[in-house]
Design a protein around this motif. Structure first.
Motif, PDB file in Angstrom:
ATOM      1  N   LEU A  52       0.814  -1.222   0.000  1.00  0.00           N
ATOM      2  CA  LEU A  52       0.000   0.000   0.000  1.00  0.00           C
ATOM      3  C   LEU A  52       0.842   1.264   0.000  1.00  0.00           C
ATOM      4  CD1 LEU A  52      -3.064  -0.230   2.389  1.00  0.00           C
ATOM      5  CD2 LEU A  52      -3.023   0.171  -0.068  1.00  0.00           C
ATOM      6  N   ASN A  53       2.023   1.182   0.660  1.00  0.00           N
ATOM      7  CA  ASN A  53       2.910   2.339   0.640  1.00  0.00           C
ATOM      8  C   ASN A  53       3.898   2.279  -0.510  1.00  0.00           C
ATOM      9  OD1 ASN A  53       1.674   3.443   2.828  1.00  0.00           O
ATOM     10  ND2 ASN A  53       3.523   3.643   4.080  1.00  0.00           N
ATOM     11  N   THR A  54       3.808   1.245  -1.335  1.00  0.00           N
ATOM     12  CA  THR A  54       4.716   1.118  -2.470  1.00  0.00           C
ATOM     13  C   THR A  54       4.061   1.714  -3.708  1.00  0.00           C
ATOM     14  OG1 THR A  54       5.611  -0.911  -1.515  1.00  0.00           O
ATOM     15  CG2 THR A  54       6.058  -0.525  -3.849  1.00  0.00           C
ATOM     16  N   ILE A  55       2.874   1.189  -4.046  1.00  0.00           N
ATOM     17  CA  ILE A  55       2.064   1.801  -5.109  1.00  0.00           C
ATOM     18  C   ILE A  55       0.889   2.426  -4.362  1.00  0.00           C
ATOM     19  CG2 ILE A  55       0.807   1.399  -7.253  1.00  0.00           C
ATOM     20  CD1 ILE A  55       3.853   0.846  -7.360  1.00  0.00           C
ATOM     21  N   VAL A  56       0.979   3.697  -4.154  1.00  0.00           N
ATOM     22  CA  VAL A  56       0.117   4.392  -3.196  1.00  0.00           C
ATOM     23  C   VAL A  56      -1.200   4.827  -3.836  1.00  0.00           C
ATOM     24  CG1 VAL A  56      -0.030   6.374  -1.657  1.00  0.00           C
ATOM     25  CG2 VAL A  56       2.176   5.247  -2.030  1.00  0.00           C
ATOM     26  N   LEU A  90      11.117   5.117  -5.045  1.00  0.00           N
ATOM     27  CA  LEU A  90      11.178   4.348  -6.293  1.00  0.00           C
ATOM     28  C   LEU A  90      11.364   5.250  -7.506  1.00  0.00           C
ATOM     29  CD1 LEU A  90       8.366   1.711  -5.624  1.00  0.00           C
ATOM     30  CD2 LEU A  90      10.834   1.403  -5.444  1.00  0.00           C
ATOM     31  N   ALA A  91      11.776   6.496  -7.265  1.00  0.00           N
ATOM     32  CA  ALA A  91      11.954   7.442  -8.366  1.00  0.00           C
ATOM     33  C   ALA A  91      12.814   6.883  -9.485  1.00  0.00           C
ATOM     34  CB  ALA A  91      12.566   8.746  -7.836  1.00  0.00           C
ATOM     35  N   ALA A  92      13.826   6.086  -9.120  1.00  0.00           N
ATOM     36  CA  ALA A  92      14.738   5.551 -10.128  1.00  0.00           C
ATOM     37  C   ALA A  92      14.042   4.637 -11.126  1.00  0.00           C
ATOM     38  CB  ALA A  92      15.878   4.805  -9.446  1.00  0.00           C
ATOM     39  N   LEU A  93      12.816   4.196 -10.794  1.00  0.00           N
ATOM     40  CA  LEU A  93      12.090   3.303 -11.705  1.00  0.00           C
ATOM     41  C   LEU A  93      11.232   4.076 -12.708  1.00  0.00           C
ATOM     42  CD1 LEU A  93      10.900   0.446  -9.295  1.00  0.00           C
ATOM     43  CD2 LEU A  93      12.960   0.552 -10.718  1.00  0.00           C
ATOM     44  N   LEU A  94      11.152   5.396 -12.556  1.00  0.00           N
ATOM     45  CA  LEU A  94      10.292   6.160 -13.456  1.00  0.00           C
ATOM     46  C   LEU A  94      10.665   6.019 -14.932  1.00  0.00           C
ATOM     47  CD1 LEU A  94       9.468   9.405 -11.441  1.00  0.00           C
ATOM     48  CD2 LEU A  94       7.866   7.686 -12.291  1.00  0.00           C
ATOM     49  N   PHE A 233      22.417  -5.722  -0.918  1.00  0.00           N
ATOM     50  CA  PHE A 233      21.575  -6.069  -2.055  1.00  0.00           C
ATOM     51  C   PHE A 233      22.320  -5.815  -3.358  1.00  0.00           C
ATOM     52  CE2 PHE A 233      17.911  -7.433  -4.078  1.00  0.00           C
ATOM     53  CZ  PHE A 233      17.455  -6.529  -5.023  1.00  0.00           C
ATOM     54  N   GLY A 234      23.061  -4.716  -3.399  1.00  0.00           N
ATOM     55  CA  GLY A 234      23.859  -4.413  -4.585  1.00  0.00           C
ATOM     56  C   GLY A 234      24.861  -5.531  -4.870  1.00  0.00           C
ATOM     57  N   ASN A 235      25.448  -6.078  -3.804  1.00  0.00           N
ATOM     58  CA  ASN A 235      26.381  -7.196  -3.983  1.00  0.00           C
ATOM     59  C   ASN A 235      25.681  -8.412  -4.543  1.00  0.00           C
ATOM     60  OD1 ASN A 235      28.513  -5.714  -3.011  1.00  0.00           O
ATOM     61  ND2 ASN A 235      28.252  -6.428  -0.905  1.00  0.00           N
ATOM     62  N   GLN A 275      14.463   2.125  -1.801  1.00  0.00           N
ATOM     63  CA  GLN A 275      15.567   2.772  -2.522  1.00  0.00           C
ATOM     64  C   GLN A 275      16.538   1.699  -3.008  1.00  0.00           C
ATOM     65  OE1 GLN A 275      16.199   6.475  -2.729  1.00  0.00           O
ATOM     66  NE2 GLN A 275      17.356   5.531  -4.381  1.00  0.00           N
ATOM     67  N   ASP A 276      16.882   0.774  -2.091  1.00  0.00           N
ATOM     68  CA  ASP A 276      17.783  -0.326  -2.451  1.00  0.00           C
ATOM     69  C   ASP A 276      17.202  -1.139  -3.598  1.00  0.00           C
ATOM     70  OD1 ASP A 276      18.963  -1.221   0.929  1.00  0.00           O
ATOM     71  OD2 ASP A 276      19.476   0.433  -0.436  1.00  0.00           O
ATOM     72  N   LEU A 277      15.914  -1.383  -3.509  1.00  0.00           N
ATOM     73  CA  LEU A 277      15.258  -2.175  -4.557  1.00  0.00           C
ATOM     74  C   LEU A 277      15.350  -1.459  -5.902  1.00  0.00           C
ATOM     75  CD1 LEU A 277      13.478  -4.589  -5.439  1.00  0.00           C
ATOM     76  CD2 LEU A 277      11.489  -3.198  -4.854  1.00  0.00           C
ATOM     77  N   ALA A 278      14.996  -0.194  -5.907  1.00  0.00           N
ATOM     78  CA  ALA A 278      15.013   0.560  -7.158  1.00  0.00           C
ATOM     79  C   ALA A 278      16.423   0.619  -7.733  1.00  0.00           C
ATOM     80  CB  ALA A 278      14.463   1.967  -6.932  1.00  0.00           C
ATOM     81  N   ASP A 279      17.390   0.920  -6.884  1.00  0.00           N
ATOM     82  CA  ASP A 279      18.778   0.989  -7.355  1.00  0.00           C
ATOM     83  C   ASP A 279      19.228  -0.365  -7.890  1.00  0.00           C
ATOM     84  OD1 ASP A 279      19.894   3.247  -4.672  1.00  0.00           O
ATOM     85  OD2 ASP A 279      18.839   3.625  -6.570  1.00  0.00           O
ATOM     86  N   GLY A 280      18.812  -1.425  -7.218  1.00  0.00           N
ATOM     87  CA  GLY A 280      19.178  -2.770  -7.654  1.00  0.00           C
ATOM     88  C   GLY A 280      18.582  -3.093  -9.014  1.00  0.00           C
TER      89      GLY A 280
END
Lengths: 390, 496
Positions: A52-56, A90-94, A233-235, A275-280
């Motif tokens: 719910l807080n991911t896709i709001v 999740l801005a990096a996913l735009l 996560f990046g690793n 943030q980690d997810l999006a960057d990953g």
């Protein structure tokens, strides 16, 4: 008939279970050989990400009513349409969204949901019914019905965890590793032997052989120009890409991002994790593009459950049910799929009803992505969600 | 006197001779090979001295000796907090710091409890007791993850040990009303208005009869009979609330009566399938992955005739031809406990700190007090997959990497063996902290190898001592530390 043999028979025959009108089309798809040049990347959001807080649902007053402290303020949401928006982390996913390569599958869950981490992830991993206990992972059954190429380094690689999850059970060539160097070092313990002896010994020798084959197929070191995020996560993403860079090939790789069990202090914790997810995901896209594999990649998130609609008294949320999951990749049909469950129709625990059974998402991976039958491995007919472009 | 006068004596003679001959065969010394098999499978390990002693005994005498050592209680003193029941606190009412501290304490206790049981397995004079306690723990499953209250997991462990080689009927009755079990299978709080079916189903499917020997209707009716029980979490006591109990008439397996919990359990044990189910499970633990139906029926008979006393059943199993048959040698996969405790006992390792080993057990898939689900640990081939096989071999390699007195501390809790569980950072940090302290472990390789080195046949004897089958690795292992390493890394060492 033993259940597993029953499923294998269906799979091998390339048949779907009777009745559905589309079954001829599905059957002819299934008859073609599986396309394992296509890669599946699973990203486990361990602990149960709060969808719910991911896709709001920023336009839904009920959202703000249930979460006076936890709701993402409307002005911070990155609006995707007039109803939903992304968590700001999740801005990096735009860019992916704008390119039409980000699918948001809403309301993914299952009937009679279980709220225990261990039981629920077992249900997801084995694609079982809520009251059914299966031993083998859904991918184990899928590969049993439609084998990956013999030359593959392994059927699948699990990064950063000893739990084989969807690849659990015998009969699959699955490797768990933290990083490829460590695995290659350890794999020398699996020495070459013949295949002989009683059944128990034969099984051990086979596992040793699988390890050696994986080791010989995973020794490439690709010099990526991509900058992988400098965190755990990046690793894991980097390791996954190193695995994928090997020409020997694997069908599936799983990485895990943990910490989503946000019973307290959710805002900063989830913000960092997303943030980690999006960057990953961005790193995956970049590295896979370097390998010319982005168009051959389907990346899917999954988790044991979402979270309770109403916030709790500790700045967090308790275990929930259905949630949103992401799919991305070079051939993904971006946009909204499924349906955001109504926040006005909650069950006795205050949880949402699911709109899409998670097994339908698996069916998409099996039928639309790899072109293999899904009915057998999933124990029934689950209509694929159409987030893969044909 | 004529021959006719001797006839009655002759009539008596042949049966007497037959009995004598049979008795003689049974009284045959079992020999080293069988002694080693019995000790390895029943007691984790077999020292050469024990093998010598037992080899002179008959199968029956050997098993009777093992059974005479059985104890209903552990020898290692339990952690001090087990002495009193601490009321669990409501985390939601605590400040952030208090909650952190409380969680750390709960984690510490859980680790201590595992370390305690591991220490018992390592040092007990009756390893058979611990083997059976662990067996029943994987059978009458309750898991810390759900039960939460470590004190109750300790109490259940005591109940299991008390009955492990006692009476199955008594154990069943005790476990059904054990507080950890009442919580784990949701019997606690099950009321007549809406009876919870979880325990009713699992007691039939997993604990006594097996699938296919009961109907859904039986589960529903049994669930009614099991209502009214609860656990007072404030004091850990079991309560029975007659007002929440459905005292009505139930129909179970075609019988009719106002059955309560005890009556249901006794009804289950009246079915012949119960004895066969348990006999088959013990077969798969001790003999082979594939129970012989004729033998199972015979063993079940023994079990039933002994009114569910476990020792006669075990005795019959461990003296049977099937147990000693060559075809069944090396057909069982060692569980992580078998592998680790077996190796540590076999080589008489001095272990100062059990915590790193408990973490290793979890890594390898056998987290004490936490079976993965109500079916317990599947066992057999399921113990071995690519991740676990490498983990098992790594562990063994490290145990024998160092000469004489080696330090395992760094090795045991370094990168390769550390728990890789994103999101469970508390457990990971705590396990590391535990492993860091006094992780030293000592192995007197010269002492252990002395007998083998002195013998002209030492290499072959070493192989026979450690492996249930001829080694897969063709090159003969010499009686040296390197030889031991070679043998324990041989695939055959994973079997028993």
């Amino acid at each position: 008939m033993h259940r597993r043999k029953f499923l294998q028979w269906f799979g091998a025959a390339g048949m779907t279970l009777p009745a559905a009108p589309g079954c001829f089309a599905a059957a002819s798809k299934a008859a073609a050989p599986a396309d394992y040049r296509r890669l599946l990347i699973l990203v486990e959001l361990k602990g149960g990400n709060d969808g719910l807080n991911t896709i709001v649902p920023y336009a839904d007053l009920a959202y703000y009513a249930h979460r006076p402290r936890l709701a993402i303020p409307r002005e911070q949401v990155l609006q995707l349409d007039d109803r939903f928006g992304l968590h700001p982390s999740l801005a990096a996913l735009l860019p992916l969204w704008k390119d039409g390569r980000l699918a948001l599958i809403q309301g993914v869950g299952y009937p009679t949901p279980n709220l225990s981490h261990f039981r629920s992830i077992e249900i997801w991993d084995t694609a079982s019914k809520s009251d059914e206990y299966l031993q083998d992972g859904w991918l184990t059954r899928s590969f049993a019905a439609a084998a990956t190429p013999r030359a593959f380094a392994a059927d699948g690689v699990i990064v950063g965890s000893n739990e084989l999850g969807p690849l659990a059970g015998n009969g699959t060539r699955a490797i768990a590793l933290n990083n490829t160097e460590q695995f290659l070092r350890q794999a020398r313990l699996a020495a070459p032997h013949g295949l002989a002896g009683n059944r128990a010994l034969a099984h051990i020798l086979k596992v040793e052989a699988d390890i050696r084959q994986a080791a010989s197929g995973l020794d490439a070191r690709f010099d990526f120009r991509t900058e992988f995020p400098k965190n755990d996560f990046g690793n894991a993403v980097k390791t996954a890409c190193q695995v994928i860079a090997n020409p020997a090939g694997v069908a599936v790789v799983r990485v895990t991002l943990g910490g989503f069990d946000t019973h307290q202090n959710q805002l900063p914790v989830q913000a960092r994790l997303l943030q980690d997810l999006a960057d990953g995901i961005v790193a995956f896209r970049s590295a896979l593009t370097e390998l010319s594999r982005w168009d051959d990649t389907l990346l899917l998130t999954y988790a044991e459950f979402g979270r309770r609609v109403r916030e709790n008294m500790s700045g967090g949320t308790d275990h929930g049910t259905a949630s949103v999951h992401l799919a991305t990749g070079g051939r993904v049909a971006g946009g909204f799929h499924g349906e955001q469950p109504s926040l006005a129709q909650l069950d006795g625990e205050g949880n949402v009803q699911h709109a899409i059974d998670f097994r339908s998402v698996y069916a998409t991976a099996l039928e639309r992505w790899w072109g293999i039958p899904s009915d057998g491995p999933l124990g029934g007919r689950f209509t694929p969600v159409e987030f893969v472009k044909t | 006197m004529s021959a006719r006068d001797f006839e009655p004596c002759i009539r008596l003679l042949f049966p007497l001779l037959a009995i004598l001959l049979a008795g003689f065969a049974c009284a045959q010394p079992m020999g080293r090979d069988e002694a080693r098999l019995l000790l390895t499978r029943s007691s984790f390990a077999a020292s050469e001295g024990e093998v010598d002693q037992f080899s002179a005994l008959s199968r029956e005498q050997a098993v009777d000796r093992l059974l005479s050592w059985v104890k209903p209680e552990a020898s290692v003193p339990p952690p001090p907090w087990t002495a009193t029941y601490d009321r669990p606190q409501r985390e939601t009412l605590m400040s952030l710091e208090a909650r952190e501290a409380y969680r750390k304490e709960q984690l510490r206790r859980a680790l201590e409890l595992r370390a305690w049981w591991f220490a018992e397995m390592l040092t007990t004079p009756s390893p058979l007791t611990e083997k059976l306690t662990l067996f029943w723990h994987g059978h009458f499953v309750s898991a810390q993850q759900k039960v939460r209250i470590t004190h109750l997991m300790y109490r259940q462990n005591q109940v299991l040990r008390h009955h492990a080689l006692g009476n199955f009927r008594a154990m069943l009755h005790a476990i059904a009303r054990d507080p950890a079990m009442l919580i784990y299978l949701d019997t606690a709080g099950s009321r007549s208005e809406a009876p919870n079916e979880n325990f009713a189903r699992e007691v039939m499917e997993l604990f006594t009869l097996g699938e296919g020997h009961y109907a859904e209707r039986d589960i529903k009716e049994a669930a009614r009979a099991l209502t009214g029980w609860g656990v007072n979490r404030d004091n850990g006591e079991v309560v029975f609330r007659p007002r929440q109990h459905d005292a009505g008439v139930k129909t179970l397996f075609g019988r009719v009566g106002r059955y309560d919990m005890d009556a249901v359990l006794d009804l289950l044990l009246e079915k012949p399938e119960a004895a066969e189910f348990i006999a088959a499970k013990l077969w798969k633990e001790f003999v082979s992955p594939t129970p012989d139906p004729v033998e199972i029926r015979r063993l079940a008979s023994v079990f039933r005739n002994a009114d569910y006393e476990i020792q006669p059943l075990l005795r019959a199993l461990l003296t049977s031809g099937a147990f000693y048959a060559q075809a069944n040698r090396g057909t069982l996969v060692k569980s992580p406990v078998d592998l680790l405790v077996g190796t540590l006992r076999e080589f008489r390792f001095q272990v100062n700190e059990p915590a790193p080993f408990v973490a290793a057990l979890r890594q390898l898939g056998q987290d004490l007090f936490n079976p993965p689900n109500v079916k317990g640990w599947p066992g057999g081939d399921a113990w071995i997959h690519s991740a676990s096989l490498l983990g098992r071999k790594l562990l063994l390699e490290r145990l024998f990497r160092f000469e004489q007195s080696g330090s395992m501390a760094a090795a045991m809790q370094g990168g390769d063996m550390a728990a890789i569980e994103p999101g469970r950072s508390d457990a990971r940090k705590s396990a590391r902290a535990q492993g860091g302290m006094n992780g030293a472990i000592e192995f007197d390789s010269d002492g252990w190898l002395a007998g083998f080195r002195a013998s002209p046949d030492g290499a072959r004897q070493l192989s026979a001592a450690l492996l249930p089958l001829p080694p897969v690795q063709a090159l003969a292992a010499q009686p040296t530390l390197a030889g031991i390493r070679q043998l324990v890394l041989d695939p055959a060492y994973q079997l028993k």
